[in-house]
Design a protein around this motif. Structure first.
Motif, PDB file in Angstrom:
ATOM      1  N   LYS A   3       7.518   6.578  -1.090  1.00  0.00           N
ATOM      2  CA  LYS A   3       6.211   6.026  -0.740  1.00  0.00           C
ATOM      3  C   LYS A   3       6.181   4.543  -1.057  1.00  0.00           C
ATOM      4  CE  LYS A   3       3.236  10.057  -1.495  1.00  0.00           C
ATOM      5  NZ  LYS A   3       2.060  10.531  -2.224  1.00  0.00           N
ATOM      6  N   ARG A   4       5.484   3.792  -0.226  1.00  0.00           N
ATOM      7  CA  ARG A   4       5.309   2.389  -0.547  1.00  0.00           C
ATOM      8  C   ARG A   4       3.885   2.193  -1.037  1.00  0.00           C
ATOM      9  NH1 ARG A   4       2.647  -0.384   3.392  1.00  0.00           N
ATOM     10  NH2 ARG A   4       2.443   0.533   5.456  1.00  0.00           N
ATOM     11  N   LYS A   5       3.644   1.111  -1.751  1.00  0.00           N
ATOM     12  CA  LYS A   5       2.326   0.871  -2.301  1.00  0.00           C
ATOM     13  C   LYS A   5       1.326   0.643  -1.185  1.00  0.00           C
ATOM     14  CE  LYS A   5       2.753  -0.805  -7.004  1.00  0.00           C
ATOM     15  NZ  LYS A   5       2.382  -1.889  -7.912  1.00  0.00           N
ATOM     16  N   GLY A   6       0.136   1.165  -1.393  1.00  0.00           N
ATOM     17  CA  GLY A   6      -0.914   0.978  -0.398  1.00  0.00           C
ATOM     18  C   GLY A   6      -2.086   1.884  -0.712  1.00  0.00           C
ATOM     19  N   VAL A   7      -3.095   1.801   0.123  1.00  0.00           N
ATOM     20  CA  VAL A   7      -4.272   2.639  -0.045  1.00  0.00           C
ATOM     21  C   VAL A   7      -3.983   4.007   0.546  1.00  0.00           C
ATOM     22  CG1 VAL A   7      -6.713   2.887   0.498  1.00  0.00           C
ATOM     23  CG2 VAL A   7      -5.766   0.611   0.089  1.00  0.00           C
ATOM     24  N   GLU A   8      -4.201   5.068  -0.244  1.00  0.00           N
ATOM     25  CA  GLU A   8      -3.900   6.418   0.204  1.00  0.00           C
ATOM     26  C   GLU A   8      -4.733   6.794   1.432  1.00  0.00           C
ATOM     27  OE1 GLU A   8      -1.730   8.636  -0.629  1.00  0.00           O
ATOM     28  OE2 GLU A   8      -0.828   7.707  -2.383  1.00  0.00           O
ATOM     29  N   LEU A   9      -4.103   7.555   2.312  1.00  0.00           N
ATOM     30  CA  LEU A   9      -4.763   8.016   3.524  1.00  0.00           C
ATOM     31  C   LEU A   9      -5.993   8.832   3.165  1.00  0.00           C
ATOM     32  CD1 LEU A   9      -4.485   8.227   6.649  1.00  0.00           C
ATOM     33  CD2 LEU A   9      -3.326  10.395   6.262  1.00  0.00           C
ATOM     34  N   LYS A  10      -7.127   8.469   3.756  1.00  0.00           N
ATOM     35  CA  LYS A  10      -8.385   9.126   3.435  1.00  0.00           C
ATOM     36  C   LYS A  10      -8.848   9.961   4.608  1.00  0.00           C
ATOM     37  CE  LYS A  10     -13.165   9.078   3.358  1.00  0.00           C
ATOM     38  NZ  LYS A  10     -14.073   9.240   4.504  1.00  0.00           N
ATOM     39  N   ARG A  11      -9.095  11.243   4.328  1.00  0.00           N
ATOM     40  CA  ARG A  11      -9.711  12.147   5.283  1.00  0.00           C
ATOM     41  C   ARG A  11     -10.621  13.082   4.514  1.00  0.00           C
ATOM     42  NH1 ARG A  11      -4.716  14.011   9.173  1.00  0.00           N
ATOM     43  NH2 ARG A  11      -5.127  12.604  10.894  1.00  0.00           N
ATOM     44  N   PRO A  12     -11.689  13.582   5.156  1.00  0.00           N
ATOM     45  CA  PRO A  12     -12.579  14.489   4.426  1.00  0.00           C
ATOM     46  C   PRO A  12     -11.872  15.778   4.064  1.00  0.00           C
ATOM     47  CG  PRO A  12     -13.124  14.468   6.770  1.00  0.00           C
ATOM     48  CD  PRO A  12     -12.123  13.376   6.542  1.00  0.00           C
ATOM     49  N   ASP A  13     -12.153  16.280   2.881  1.00  0.00           N
ATOM     50  CA  ASP A  13     -11.598  17.550   2.419  1.00  0.00           C
ATOM     51  C   ASP A  13     -12.766  18.424   2.003  1.00  0.00           C
ATOM     52  OD1 ASP A  13     -10.741  19.266  -0.102  1.00  0.00           O
ATOM     53  OD2 ASP A  13      -8.960  18.988   1.152  1.00  0.00           O
ATOM     54  N   PRO A 223     -11.457   1.616   4.697  1.00  0.00           N
ATOM     55  CA  PRO A 223     -11.116   0.744   3.565  1.00  0.00           C
ATOM     56  C   PRO A 223     -10.551  -0.608   4.016  1.00  0.00           C
ATOM     57  CG  PRO A 223      -9.425   2.412   3.841  1.00  0.00           C
ATOM     58  CD  PRO A 223     -10.526   2.767   4.798  1.00  0.00           C
ATOM     59  N   GLU A 224     -10.695  -1.584   3.141  1.00  0.00           N
ATOM     60  CA  GLU A 224     -10.173  -2.926   3.393  1.00  0.00           C
ATOM     61  C   GLU A 224      -9.000  -3.198   2.444  1.00  0.00           C
ATOM     62  OE1 GLU A 224     -11.262  -4.768   5.760  1.00  0.00           O
ATOM     63  OE2 GLU A 224     -13.194  -3.860   6.273  1.00  0.00           O
ATOM     64  N   ASP A 225      -8.184  -4.186   2.796  1.00  0.00           N
ATOM     65  CA  ASP A 225      -7.146  -4.634   1.878  1.00  0.00           C
ATOM     66  C   ASP A 225      -7.812  -5.085   0.572  1.00  0.00           C
ATOM     67  OD1 ASP A 225      -5.413  -4.269   3.971  1.00  0.00           O
ATOM     68  OD2 ASP A 225      -5.222  -6.397   4.455  1.00  0.00           O
ATOM     69  N   ARG A 226      -7.130  -4.845  -0.531  1.00  0.00           N
ATOM     70  CA  ARG A 226      -7.708  -5.292  -1.800  1.00  0.00           C
ATOM     71  C   ARG A 226      -6.657  -6.031  -2.635  1.00  0.00           C
ATOM     72  NH1 ARG A 226      -6.476  -1.513  -5.824  1.00  0.00           N
ATOM     73  NH2 ARG A 226      -5.684   0.497  -5.054  1.00  0.00           N
ATOM     74  N   LYS A 227      -7.136  -7.037  -3.323  1.00  0.00           N
ATOM     75  CA  LYS A 227      -6.241  -7.889  -4.101  1.00  0.00           C
ATOM     76  C   LYS A 227      -6.334  -7.536  -5.574  1.00  0.00           C
ATOM     77  CE  LYS A 227      -4.899 -12.747  -4.498  1.00  0.00           C
ATOM     78  NZ  LYS A 227      -5.255 -14.138  -4.118  1.00  0.00           N
ATOM     79  N   THR A 228      -5.186  -7.329  -6.189  1.00  0.00           N
ATOM     80  CA  THR A 228      -5.123  -7.106  -7.635  1.00  0.00           C
ATOM     81  C   THR A 228      -4.564  -8.371  -8.280  1.00  0.00           C
ATOM     82  OG1 THR A 228      -2.865  -6.243  -7.646  1.00  0.00           O
ATOM     83  CG2 THR A 228      -4.636  -4.670  -7.190  1.00  0.00           C
ATOM     84  N   ARG A 229      -4.423  -8.342  -9.584  1.00  0.00           N
ATOM     85  CA  ARG A 229      -3.883  -9.522 -10.258  1.00  0.00           C
ATOM     86  C   ARG A 229      -2.426  -9.777  -9.876  1.00  0.00           C
ATOM     87  NH1 ARG A 229      -5.122  -8.885 -16.536  1.00  0.00           N
ATOM     88  NH2 ARG A 229      -4.422  -6.751 -16.067  1.00  0.00           N
ATOM     89  N   LYS A 230      -1.724  -8.709  -9.463  1.00  0.00           N
ATOM     90  CA  LYS A 230      -0.303  -8.849  -9.189  1.00  0.00           C
ATOM     91  C   LYS A 230       0.076  -8.773  -7.712  1.00  0.00           C
ATOM     92  CE  LYS A 230       1.245  -7.039 -13.653  1.00  0.00           C
ATOM     93  NZ  LYS A 230       2.115  -6.032 -14.322  1.00  0.00           N
ATOM     94  N   ALA A 231      -0.788  -8.182  -6.906  1.00  0.00           N
ATOM     95  CA  ALA A 231      -0.377  -7.976  -5.512  1.00  0.00           C
ATOM     96  C   ALA A 231      -1.573  -7.759  -4.590  1.00  0.00           C
ATOM     97  CB  ALA A 231       0.557  -6.766  -5.414  1.00  0.00           C
ATOM     98  N   LEU A 232      -1.300  -7.872  -3.294  1.00  0.00           N
ATOM     99  CA  LEU A 232      -2.277  -7.550  -2.267  1.00  0.00           C
ATOM    100  C   LEU A 232      -1.964  -6.140  -1.775  1.00  0.00           C
ATOM    101  CD1 LEU A 232      -4.578  -8.369  -0.315  1.00  0.00           C
ATOM    102  CD2 LEU A 232      -2.782  -9.190   1.254  1.00  0.00           C
ATOM    103  N   ILE A 233      -2.897  -5.227  -1.977  1.00  0.00           N
ATOM    104  CA  ILE A 233      -2.714  -3.839  -1.542  1.00  0.00           C
ATOM    105  C   ILE A 233      -3.278  -3.703  -0.135  1.00  0.00           C
ATOM    106  CG2 ILE A 233      -3.110  -1.421  -2.087  1.00  0.00           C
ATOM    107  CD1 ILE A 233      -1.540  -2.958  -4.210  1.00  0.00           C
ATOM    108  N   LYS A 234      -2.401  -3.509   0.813  1.00  0.00           N
ATOM    109  CA  LYS A 234      -2.817  -3.474   2.212  1.00  0.00           C
ATOM    110  C   LYS A 234      -3.023  -2.033   2.680  1.00  0.00           C
ATOM    111  CE  LYS A 234      -1.183  -6.410   5.174  1.00  0.00           C
ATOM    112  NZ  LYS A 234      -2.334  -7.328   5.262  1.00  0.00           N
ATOM    113  N   VAL A 235      -4.053  -1.840   3.460  1.00  0.00           N
ATOM    114  CA  VAL A 235      -4.280  -0.522   4.060  1.00  0.00           C
ATOM    115  C   VAL A 235      -3.353  -0.374   5.262  1.00  0.00           C
ATOM    116  CG1 VAL A 235      -6.681  -0.371   3.309  1.00  0.00           C
ATOM    117  CG2 VAL A 235      -6.157  -1.374   5.529  1.00  0.00           C
ATOM    118  N   ASP A 236      -2.943   0.855   5.536  1.00  0.00           N
ATOM    119  CA  ASP A 236      -2.060   1.091   6.681  1.00  0.00           C
ATOM    120  C   ASP A 236      -2.694   2.034   7.700  1.00  0.00           C
ATOM    121  OD1 ASP A 236      -1.789   3.536   5.323  1.00  0.00           O
ATOM    122  OD2 ASP A 236       0.066   2.884   4.344  1.00  0.00           O
TER     123      ASP A 236
END
Length: 248
Positions: A3-13, A223-236
Motif C-alpha cells: 500500500k502507498r500512503k494516502g487517504v483510505e477509500l471511503k464507501r458507506p458500510d 475528501p481533499e488532499d491534506r498536508k501534514t508536517r512531513k508530507a502531502l497526503i493525496k487522495v486517489d
C-alpha cells in the motif's frame, strides 16, 4: 504490491453506520423519518421492491439484446457471485493495487455480500431461459451494477450508493452501462432518495468521463488532499453524486 500512503477509500458500510448512530457519532444524523424509510426499503423482499418501484420494461432494455435481473446479495447463486467478483478483479484490480486502499479479495467479497446490497445483473437474451425479472440460472451475468440504499454525503441525506458497475467486453459500447445508471437513478427517484452517489478512482479516466457525461459532479463529502508536517497526503479517489433535482 504494498500500500502507498494516502487517504483510505471511503464507501458507506451498513454496520459502521448503525454503530455510529448508536453512539451518536454521525456528524449530521438522519431524521427519524429518513431512517425509517431506509429500513423499510431494505427490509422489502426483492419481489416486493421490484413490483413497487421498478417498471418491468426497464428490465427489458432491448429484449433481443439484454435482460436485467434484480437480486439481493443473499439471492445470488455461487456462479453469479463468482462471475461478479471476477469482473471486479478483471476491470478494477489494477486501480485498487495502485491506491492507498490496496487490493484485498476477502474484504471485497465481504463488501459485495453486505445484507443491504442489491444487484442489477445483465444477461444476454439468447442465454436467458427465464423471465427478465428472474435472470438466467444457466449463464453467467455479462455485467452488473450493485447498489445500496443508505445515508451519506455532507450533510447526511438518504442516498442510493452505486458500489460497482462492470461489463464484459461484449456488452461495452452498446449503451448498457448508461442504461444501468439510468435504472439506478430511476430507482433512487422512485423510493425518495436525495442523491445517487458513487466512488471512482482518479486513475480511472474513462470511468470519470463516463460519469461526468451523465451529470455527476464532486460531492461535498469527497475528501481533499491534506498536508501534514512531513508530507502531502493525496487522495486517489473522488466521491461523485447527482442530486434529486437532477434525477429523472
Amino acid at each position: 504490491m504494498p500500500k502507498r500512503k494516502g487517504v483510505e477509500l471511503k464507501r458507506p458500510d451498513a454496520k459502521q453506520a448503525k454503530s455510529a448512530k448508536r453512539n451518536g457519532d454521525t456528524g449530521s444524523r438522519p431524521s427519524k423519518d429518513s431512517d425509517e424509510l431506509i429500513r423499510k426499503l431494505n427490509d422489502m423482499s426483492t419481489h416486493e421492491f421490484r413490483e413497487e418501484y421498478i417498471e418491468a420494461k426497464a428490465l427489458e432494455r432491448d429484449a433481443k439484446e439484454t435482460q436485467i435481473s434484480l437480486k439481493a446479495s443473499n439471492e445470488l447463486t455461487k456462479q453469479e457471485f463468482n462471475a461478479c467478483f471476477d469482473l471486479v478483479s478483471t476491470t478494477s484490480r489494477l486501480h485498487y493495487e495502485g491506491s492507498a486502499a490496496g487490493w484485498n479479495p476477502k474484504q471485497k467479497k465481504r463488501e459485495m455480500m453486505q445484507q443491504e446490497m442489491r444487484y442489477l445483473l445483465v444477461y444476454p437474451s439468447k442465454h436467458s431461459d427465464q423471465s427478465s425479472n428472474e435472470g438466467s440460472a444457466s449463464a453467467d451475468p455479462h455485467g452488473y451494477l450493485s447498489y445500496m440504499l443508505t445515508h451519506d454525503s455532507t450533510p447526511v441525506v438518504p442516498a442510493l450508493y452505486v458500489y460497482e458497475i462492470h461489463l464484459t467486453e461484449d456488452m461495452r459500447k452498446k449503451g448498457v452501462g448508461t442504461h444501468l445508471m439510468d435504472l439506478a437513478e430511476d430507482i433512487a427517484a422512485n423510493v425518495g432518495m436525495k442523491k445517487v452517489m458513487l466512488t471512482c478512482f482518479l486513475t480511472n479516466a474513462k470511468a470519470l468521463h463516463f460519469y461526468e457525461k451523465l451529470g455527476y459532479a464532486k460531492d461535498a463529502s469527497s475528501p481533499e488532499d491534506r498536508k501534514t508536517r512531513k508530507a502531502l497526503i493525496k487522495v486517489d479517489y473522488v466521491i461523485l453524486s447527482k442530486s434529486s433535482d437532477r434525477l429523472p
